[in-house]
Design an enzyme around this catalytic site. Structure first.
Site, PDB file in Angstrom:
ATOM      1  N   ALA A  71       9.248  76.344  86.711  1.00  0.00           N
ATOM      2  CA  ALA A  71       8.829  75.711  87.957  1.00  0.00           C
ATOM      3  C   ALA A  71       7.954  76.592  88.830  1.00  0.00           C
ATOM      4  O   ALA A  71       7.605  76.200  89.939  1.00  0.00           O
ATOM      5  CB  ALA A  71      10.059  75.280  88.754  1.00  0.00           C
ATOM      6  N   GLY A  72       7.629  77.815  88.386  1.00  0.00           N
ATOM      7  CA  GLY A  72       6.839  78.710  89.212  1.00  0.00           C
ATOM      8  C   GLY A  72       7.637  79.435  90.265  1.00  0.00           C
ATOM      9  O   GLY A  72       7.064  80.048  91.180  1.00  0.00           O
ATOM     10  N   GLY A  88      10.211  81.670  89.367  1.00  0.00           N
ATOM     11  CA  GLY A  88      10.769  82.890  88.789  1.00  0.00           C
ATOM     12  C   GLY A  88      12.259  82.848  88.581  1.00  0.00           C
ATOM     13  O   GLY A  88      12.936  83.883  88.695  1.00  0.00           O
ATOM     14  N   LYS A 148      11.658  83.242  93.789  1.00  0.00           N
ATOM     15  CA  LYS A 148      10.383  83.893  94.083  1.00  0.00           C
ATOM     16  C   LYS A 148       9.318  82.850  94.373  1.00  0.00           C
ATOM     17  O   LYS A 148       9.270  81.804  93.726  1.00  0.00           O
ATOM     18  CB  LYS A 148       9.953  84.746  92.880  1.00  0.00           C
ATOM     19  CG  LYS A 148       8.566  85.348  92.989  1.00  0.00           C
ATOM     20  CD  LYS A 148       7.645  85.061  91.816  1.00  0.00           C
ATOM     21  CE  LYS A 148       7.661  83.707  91.236  1.00  0.00           C
ATOM     22  NZ  LYS A 148       6.469  83.283  90.494  1.00  0.00           N
ATOM     23  N   GLY A 191      14.348  82.539  85.916  1.00  0.00           N
ATOM     24  CA  GLY A 191      14.891  83.437  84.906  1.00  0.00           C
ATOM     25  C   GLY A 191      14.741  84.888  85.294  1.00  0.00           C
ATOM     26  O   GLY A 191      15.644  85.711  85.073  1.00  0.00           O
ATOM     27  N   SER A 192      13.598  85.241  85.873  1.00  0.00           N
ATOM     28  CA  SER A 192      13.371  86.617  86.320  1.00  0.00           C
ATOM     29  C   SER A 192      14.319  86.991  87.445  1.00  0.00           C
ATOM     30  O   SER A 192      14.871  88.101  87.477  1.00  0.00           O
ATOM     31  CB  SER A 192      11.918  86.777  86.780  1.00  0.00           C
ATOM     32  OG  SER A 192      11.014  86.558  85.720  1.00  0.00           O
ATOM     33  N   ASP A 217       7.695  89.429  86.072  1.00  0.00           N
ATOM     34  CA  ASP A 217       8.202  89.187  87.423  1.00  0.00           C
ATOM     35  C   ASP A 217       9.560  89.832  87.686  1.00  0.00           C
ATOM     36  O   ASP A 217      10.024  89.830  88.834  1.00  0.00           O
ATOM     37  CB  ASP A 217       8.326  87.684  87.690  1.00  0.00           C
ATOM     38  CG  ASP A 217       6.992  87.014  87.953  1.00  0.00           C
ATOM     39  OD1 ASP A 217       5.992  87.727  88.162  1.00  0.00           O
ATOM     40  OD2 ASP A 217       6.949  85.762  87.940  1.00  0.00           O
TER      41      ASP A 217
END
Length: 272
Positions: free
Chosen positions: A97-98, A100, A9, A102-103, A136
């Site tokens: 890291a921004g 996403g 993402k 894991g999401s 997210d």
């Protein structure tokens, strides 16, 4: 064995509006997804297990805490069944890291196990089930361009479609936890996202707080600007990954060459 892609993402814009009584923040974001991401495989089994592999697997945390397992347990509980699957996660997305990661993995697990277990639930039902797993995760269930409001779960269509746009992702190999970045936000509401404005007139309101924690993020943004040829340079999510959009592959690849001497993680990809 079945396979499911977990696209990374990116946030093309992220406007923070207010802190909510429940501890979350009301925000507005333009979510997009890239061809780069993780990969999940699953085969029938008597119990639900997870095996991690790939270059960022070691940073993903203990298997028991992984969102993939939590997603599987949640789906099985909602379906009234005993969860059983041998899941393998090939982890490539950097952690914290921004992007996403894991999401994206949790959302891919919902889609994958939905198929493996023959539930055939629509994505809207999976997205509702995903809400308790993280802000997210619902948008990652769709893995398509969306405008997000609320804490990120109130999703709607976005009027512009940048699919195919070349992207360069750059991470300075530092992890940034989301909580401290939110805590460092100056609480100033600078206004909503206006779909009539070009992307370069929008913002990521978490940038200053992330740079205060990891100043190297400012170096990455500056380096992408200096490399030239880009229509947008922005930090993604709470950092530390930064992104640049390009009009064509040649412009993107010139930027890759310009940054090749750094020790940063570089990922040329495109929006899907």
């Amino acid at each position: 064995m079945l396979t499911e892609h977990a696209p990374a993402k990116i946030n093309l814009a992220l406007h923070l509006r207010r802190r909510r009584p429940d501890g979350y923040h009301d925000l507005e974001s333009i979510f997009a997804f890239t061809d780069f991401g993780d990969t999940l495989h699953a085969a029938p089994a008597e119990t639900l297990t997870l095996t991690l592999s790939g270059p960022t697997a070691a940073a993903a945390g203990p298997d028991a805490d992984n969102l993939v397992l939590r997603a599987g347990w949640a789906l099985a509980a909602a379906a009234g069944m005993v969860p059983g699957a041998a899941v393998t996660l090939e982890k490539r997305i950097p952690v914290a890291a921004g992007l996403g990661g894991g999401s994206a993995d949790a959302a891919a697990a919902l889609r994958l196990l939905n198929r493996l277990w023959g539930l055939n639930w629509p994505l809207d039902r999976l997205a509702t089930l995903a809400e308790p797993l993280g802000a997210d995760v619902p948008v990652c269930v769709y893995s398509q361009m969306r405008f997000g409001a609320g804490k990120g779960e109130a999703l709607s269509a976005w009027p512009h479609d940048p699919a195919g746009t070349p992207v360069l992702l750059v991470n300075p190999r530092v992890a940034v936890a989301t909580g401290p970045v939110f805590a460092g936000w100056d609480q100033r509401d600078l206004g909503p996202i206006d779909p009539a404005l070009p992307l370069d007139r929008l913002r990521n309101d978490m940038t200053a707080a992330a740079i205060a924690l990891q100043p190297v993020i400012a170096d990455v943004l500056a380096a992408l600007e200096r490399a030239g040829g880009t229509s947008l340079v922005r930090m993604s999510g709470s950092g530390a990954t930064c992104l640049a959009l390009y009009p064509d592959l040649a412009a993107r690849d010139r930027a890759v060459t310009a940054l090749a001497d750094s020790d940063w993680w570089l990922c040329p990809t495109h929006i899907i």
